[in-house]
Design a protein around this motif. Sequence first.
Motif, mmCIF file in Angstrom:
data_model
loop_
_atom_site.group_PDB
_atom_site.id
_atom_site.type_symbol
_atom_site.label_atom_id
_atom_site.label_comp_id
_atom_site.label_asym_id
_atom_site.label_seq_id
_atom_site.Cartn_x
_atom_site.Cartn_y
_atom_site.Cartn_z
ATOM 1 N N GLU A 70 0.828 -1.203 0.000
ATOM 2 C CA GLU A 70 0.000 0.000 0.000
ATOM 3 C C GLU A 70 0.867 1.260 0.000
ATOM 4 O OE1 GLU A 70 -3.880 1.550 2.592
ATOM 5 O OE2 GLU A 70 -2.671 -0.158 3.266
ATOM 6 N N ILE A 71 1.924 1.257 0.787
ATOM 7 C CA ILE A 71 2.823 2.410 0.865
ATOM 8 C C ILE A 71 3.550 2.630 -0.455
ATOM 9 C CG2 ILE A 71 5.004 3.171 1.924
ATOM 10 C CD1 ILE A 71 3.871 1.931 4.563
ATOM 11 N N LEU A 72 3.990 1.555 -1.083
ATOM 12 C CA LEU A 72 4.677 1.693 -2.362
ATOM 13 C C LEU A 72 3.743 2.273 -3.425
ATOM 14 C CD1 LEU A 72 6.738 -1.624 -2.378
ATOM 15 C CD2 LEU A 72 7.627 0.697 -2.107
ATOM 16 N N THR A 78 8.018 -12.521 8.198
ATOM 17 C CA THR A 78 7.543 -11.230 7.697
ATOM 18 C C THR A 78 8.701 -10.335 7.310
ATOM 19 O OG1 THR A 78 5.522 -11.324 9.024
ATOM 20 C CG2 THR A 78 6.260 -9.138 8.311
ATOM 21 N N LYS A 79 9.698 -10.263 8.173
ATOM 22 C CA LYS A 79 10.825 -9.368 7.905
ATOM 23 C C LYS A 79 11.644 -9.846 6.706
ATOM 24 C CE LYS A 79 9.912 -6.179 10.615
ATOM 25 N NZ LYS A 79 9.512 -4.888 9.995
ATOM 26 N N THR A 80 11.838 -11.145 6.592
ATOM 27 C CA THR A 80 12.535 -11.680 5.425
ATOM 28 C C THR A 80 11.757 -11.354 4.152
ATOM 29 O OG1 THR A 80 13.376 -13.513 6.790
ATOM 30 C CG2 THR A 80 13.516 -13.768 4.395
ATOM 31 N N PHE A 101 10.561 -8.411 -0.894
ATOM 32 C CA PHE A 101 9.503 -7.812 -1.714
ATOM 33 C C PHE A 101 9.910 -6.433 -2.227
ATOM 34 C CE2 PHE A 101 5.830 -5.045 -2.204
ATOM 35 C CZ PHE A 101 5.094 -5.757 -3.137
ATOM 36 N N VAL A 102 10.476 -5.604 -1.345
ATOM 37 C CA VAL A 102 10.882 -4.258 -1.773
ATOM 38 C C VAL A 102 12.005 -4.355 -2.803
ATOM 39 C CG1 VAL A 102 11.788 -2.020 -1.041
ATOM 40 C CG2 VAL A 102 10.161 -3.240 0.411
#
Length: 347
Positions: A118-120, A173-175, A180-181
């Motif tokens: 959403e932020i991207l 999640t962090k991985t 993803f980014v």
Amino acid sequence: MTMKVCVTGANGFIASHIVKQLLDEGYIVNGCVRDATNEKKVNHLKEMEDGGTSTTTGRLTLFSTGNLGENINFESSSLFDDAIRDCDAIIHAATPVAFGLKDGKKSIYDPAMLSTKEILKSIERVASKTLKTFVLTSSMSAIAPKPEPKIKTEDCWSDEKLQIEGGRWYDATKTAQEKFVLEYIKEYTTKEGKAPFRFVAICPTLVLGPMLQQGSVNATMGYLQHMCRNGNGIDKETGKQKKARNDSMSFIDVRDTASHHVKALQDPNAEGRYMSVTATSLHWNDIFALLKELYPLMPDVPHCDDDILAEPTKFDHTRMNTLNVNCRNAKEMLRDAIEDLKSKGHL
């Protein structure tokens, strides 16, 4: 011109320190919180000013962005648009952190991944011409391959699938967020012929230290609080204190990991991932001995007496040290964290 920085999860444990450091250095800050009208949750942010006095600076604006990932139609969601609009940088620090959740996918993984997407999309809509830097709060849990290497570096990557299989949803999640980014940047660059922004991931280990937020104790400081009160817990079969685990743990002070975020934002040459961890990891024998020294009321925890003690994890700090943050050592950090719990009536 003064830089404008958007910080997500601005009233969280780490993010509150990031906001304070940014304000102390003269930045304009747009802070994203669940509900900007909830005084109990955001008053400590409104009171921030250079020097720590209790008046607002006029450089901090809070935006209500609701619960992370609550709008599954992230392609068209505009919850973050006003906060991100015309910003020079974003520090995406918001991720649910909790222990012992029954459904970590629903409570942690899905909200974190959806909100990142959403932020991207918001950046594309309202800040594509101004945003130069994206800093993500990742975790050392994303730098935890199995088997563990002799020395950990930023080149180490965790296996997201194994983390999910083991029910370690925060770790997974962090991985996944980092990857993803990175994939988003790759696809954007292929399409547009240039990267959308400079990307930095800060990977803190267990974060402890003074809490700026008011009210309840956050998850990681609650972990320390629990150890000070209960030691390593009671063995149900013997009714006695469990022995220390034959393993090690690393730490970082919340003020130092916040500084890693801010320094990475300020250094135009900083790019990629950076560990955020004290100089050494400690065996649990040494951790409980140190906690007992700093908080004598903690129950006595028997030492692990296995024939072979686990060797504490080693780190190559070369890359992290380029951010020029003089990190507190484990004893300093634990001392300050315990004193903070005591001063607020939590111990």
